[in-house]
Design a protein around this motif. Structure first.
Motif, short mmCIF file in Angstrom:
data_model
loop_
_atom_site.label_atom_id
_atom_site.label_comp_id
_atom_site.label_asym_id
_atom_site.label_seq_id
_atom_site.Cartn_x
_atom_site.Cartn_y
_atom_site.Cartn_z
N THR A 187 84.46 -40.51 88.87
CA THR A 187 84.90 -39.01 89.09
C THR A 187 85.78 -38.69 89.89
OG1 THR A 187 82.30 -38.97 89.08
CG2 THR A 187 83.19 -36.66 89.83
N ALA A 188 86.41 -39.12 90.54
CA ALA A 188 87.52 -38.82 91.83
C ALA A 188 88.20 -38.77 91.04
CB ALA A 188 87.75 -39.59 92.89
N ALA A 189 88.79 -39.87 90.24
CA ALA A 189 90.28 -39.99 89.60
C ALA A 189 89.99 -39.55 87.85
CB ALA A 189 89.34 -41.25 89.01
N GLN A 190 89.68 -38.58 87.30
CA GLN A 190 89.65 -37.64 86.55
C GLN A 190 89.56 -37.18 87.21
OE1 GLN A 190 85.59 -38.03 84.00
NE2 GLN A 190 85.28 -40.33 83.90
N LEU A 191 89.12 -36.36 87.87
CA LEU A 191 89.46 -35.02 88.77
C LEU A 191 90.52 -34.78 89.57
CD1 LEU A 191 85.96 -33.94 90.00
CD2 LEU A 191 86.59 -33.39 88.29
N VAL A 192 90.90 -35.92 89.51
CA VAL A 192 92.26 -36.13 90.56
C VAL A 192 93.39 -35.42 89.14
CG1 VAL A 192 94.24 -36.97 92.08
CG2 VAL A 192 91.86 -36.90 92.54
N ALA A 215 86.92 -44.35 103.54
CA ALA A 215 88.48 -45.10 102.83
C ALA A 215 88.63 -44.11 101.55
CB ALA A 215 88.31 -46.60 102.72
N GLY A 216 87.08 -43.91 100.54
CA GLY A 216 87.24 -43.42 100.06
C GLY A 216 88.21 -41.44 100.19
N ALA A 217 86.83 -40.90 100.96
CA ALA A 217 87.35 -39.41 101.29
C ALA A 217 88.73 -39.18 101.45
CB ALA A 217 86.46 -39.22 102.65
N ASP A 218 88.87 -40.56 102.52
CA ASP A 218 90.71 -40.13 102.54
C ASP A 218 91.77 -40.09 101.69
OD1 ASP A 218 92.97 -40.22 105.12
OD2 ASP A 218 93.21 -42.05 104.06
N ALA A 219 91.38 -40.78 100.77
CA ALA A 219 92.66 -41.68 99.64
C ALA A 219 92.58 -40.33 99.10
CB ALA A 219 92.19 -42.59 98.47
N LEU A 220 91.01 -40.11 98.44
CA LEU A 220 91.01 -38.53 97.97
C LEU A 220 91.90 -37.77 97.96
CD1 LEU A 220 89.41 -36.98 94.73
CD2 LEU A 220 87.74 -36.60 97.09
N LEU A 221 91.62 -36.95 99.65
CA LEU A 221 91.75 -36.08 100.05
C LEU A 221 93.70 -36.67 100.11
CD1 LEU A 221 90.12 -35.75 102.61
CD2 LEU A 221 90.00 -33.81 101.27
N SER A 222 94.27 -37.36 100.11
CA SER A 222 95.68 -37.95 100.67
C SER A 222 95.93 -37.31 98.99
CB SER A 222 95.59 -39.01 101.06
OG SER A 222 95.49 -39.09 101.89
#
Length: 490
Positions: free
Chosen positions: A132-137, A164-171
């Motif tokens: 989901t993160a990959a698609q939304l970003v 780590a997942g949250a950090d990568a997404l927010l960055s």
């Protein structure tokens, strides 16, 4: 996440099929109920909850009626004050609606391809989040709604203990300018990113992120009370990382009265603040100040009915840590075992249970129960690797404790193997830290059991120096050196 959205997502991820939604249709119905401010099936329908939803659903009418009444009773001053409160309520309502819309979209993406599959295993949830993160970003725009969607997804990562997942997404979101059209949305991303930066050890990144976010929130303190509390917690965390426990403890103590009001319905946020304050006090050896905080925390747990929650168990664990520091080892062992048994029964295998077992293992090592410590830490290690990763500090400390237990029980060969496995990871963390000090002490015990006394003394000297350099966090470990020195002398 708190309240309805929290309940909806958690119900969708329950391990037992009978506890989940019967299908995606039921889940969507609950999301729509939340967006319409109607009671949701995922939460208990108590009278207070149902009335609360009614009042929130009719927020504007209720606020207008209150404003009219105040105007009649107290005149224009009260009306002006109420108008201001109504404006704040309106802004909060808009933010909640925006977040609800984001949840709806996110859940649609997450469950679109899994409508007929079982949703509940933690690994599957993690995979769904990553996808989901990959698609939304890649697809969202720079609007505030998109930023809210990203921060909500980041909260899910944090709830799964995946900093780590949250950090990568927010960055990624910040780099792509998601939310750049709204300063508040950008500030909220930076506020969360400061928290994940702390978890990832990027202390230098925290202050600029918090300063930038605070500059936005300071423009309207009444509207951003919750965000300012989160920022204060972030600054306390930063002070702790720098070893300034006076500032860290003071900031959290100052925040508690306001947190009691702001988080009246969000018990997890409130209890997390009590937990953090107690952790800082433990690390700073403020043991005499802890009982008063335990009393306040226990009152909050009783008030919210959360004695058996993850936060409640964490606070119980800290009572055991204090007992350990006071050398009341048998009491600490009993308390740690009780906490671990309760957490295992309710939550199953988890990072938190691994830490519970670490504390129990430490107590058993201190009591000389080496076989029991070996078994407990042997259970904890794979759990920590699976849930925290092999490089996490708790995983390393568990491995070192297991090596010590094995050495004391006579299995120095396996103890050496474990030390060899974690040595490169510990070396990469730098020369000074708790894992480095514990590793040197463990090597001293292994060498002692092997009869290599001169090497054992050198390792003990190195370990003691590291713990002295650490200051307050190393003091509890220094207590064990008198006994170790006596063993080395004989």
């Amino acid at each position: 996440m708190a309240g309805d959205l929290d309940a909806i997502v958690l119900k969708a991820m329950r391990r037992a099929p009978q506890d989940r939604y019967r299908g995606v249709g039921d889940l969507v119905d609950d999301v729509r109920s939340h967006m319409a401010l109607r009671p949701v099936a995922a939460r208990s329908g108590s009278a207070g909850y149902t009335v609360g939803r009614y009042l929130r659903r009719h927020r504007v009418a209720t606020a207008a009626a209150a404003a009219a009444l105040l105007a009649i009773v107290a005149g224009g001053g009260a009306a002006a004050w109420q108008a201001r409160q109504t404006a704040i309520e309106r802004d909060v309502a808009l933010a909640e609606a925006r977040r609800s819309e984001s949840i709806n979209r996110m859940l649609t993406v997450m469950f679109r391809d899994t409508a007929s599959s079982a949703v509940g295993e933690e690994a599957t949830v993690k995979q769904m989040l990553d996808q989901t993160a990959a698609q939304l970003v890649a697809s969202v725009d720079r609007s505030a709604k998109s930023a809210t969607l990203i921060t909500t997804l980041a909260d899910l990562y944090v709830n799964l203990e995946d900093a780590a997942g949250a950090d990568a997404l927010l960055s990624q979101a910040l780099a792509r300018g998601i939310g750049a059209g709204d300063p508040v949305a950008t500030a909220e991303i930076k506020l969360r990113l400061a928290s994940t930066a702390a978890a990832m050890g990027r202390t230098d990144d925290m202050a600029p992120l918090l300063d930038s976010a605070d500059a936005v929130f300071a423009a309207d303190p009444a509207r951003f009370r919750k965000e300012r509390l989160e920022s204060m917690s972030g600054r306390a965390q930063l002070a702790r990382r720098k070893g300034d426990y006076d500032t860290a403890i003071r900031l959290l103590q100052l925040s508690l009265p306001d947190a009691d009001r702001v988080y009246a319905e969000d018990h997890r946020e409130l209890l997390t603040r009590y937990n953090n304050l107690l952790v800082y006090m433990v690390e700073a050896n403020r043991l005499d100040a802890m009982p008063a905080v335990f009393v306040a925390a226990d009152a909050a747990l009783a008030r919210t009915g959360q004695q058996g929650s993850a936060q409640g168990l964490a606070i119980e664990q800290l009572k055991g840590v204090r007992l350990m520091k006071l050398d009341r080892l048998a009491e600490a062992e009993r308390l740690f075992r009780g906490v671990a048994d309760r957490r295992r029964a309710v939550f199953g295998k988890s990072a938190a249970l691994a830490v519970d077992l670490l504390q129990l293992g430490r107590a058993e090592l201190a009591l000389g129960k080496f076989a029991a410590a070996r078994d407990v830490l042997g259970e904890a290690r794979p759990m920590a690797i699976d849930n925290l990763g092999p490089d996490a500090v708790p995983t390393l400390v568990i491995t070192l404790g297991l090596a010590e237990a094995l050495a004391e029980a006579g299995d120095t060969g396996r103890a050496e193997t474990l030390i060899g496995e974690v040595a490169p990871r510990i070396a990469a963390m730098g020369p000074v830290g708790l894992p480095q000090g514990i590793a040197a002490r463990t090597r001293a015990i292994i060498r002692l059991k092997q009869g290599r006394i001169a090497e054992a003394r050198r390792e003990a000297d190195a370990s003691e120096q590291i713990f002295r350099t650490l200051g307050a966090p190393g003091e509890s470990y220094l207590k064990s050196f008198a006994a170790l020195r006596r063993r080395l002398a004989t």
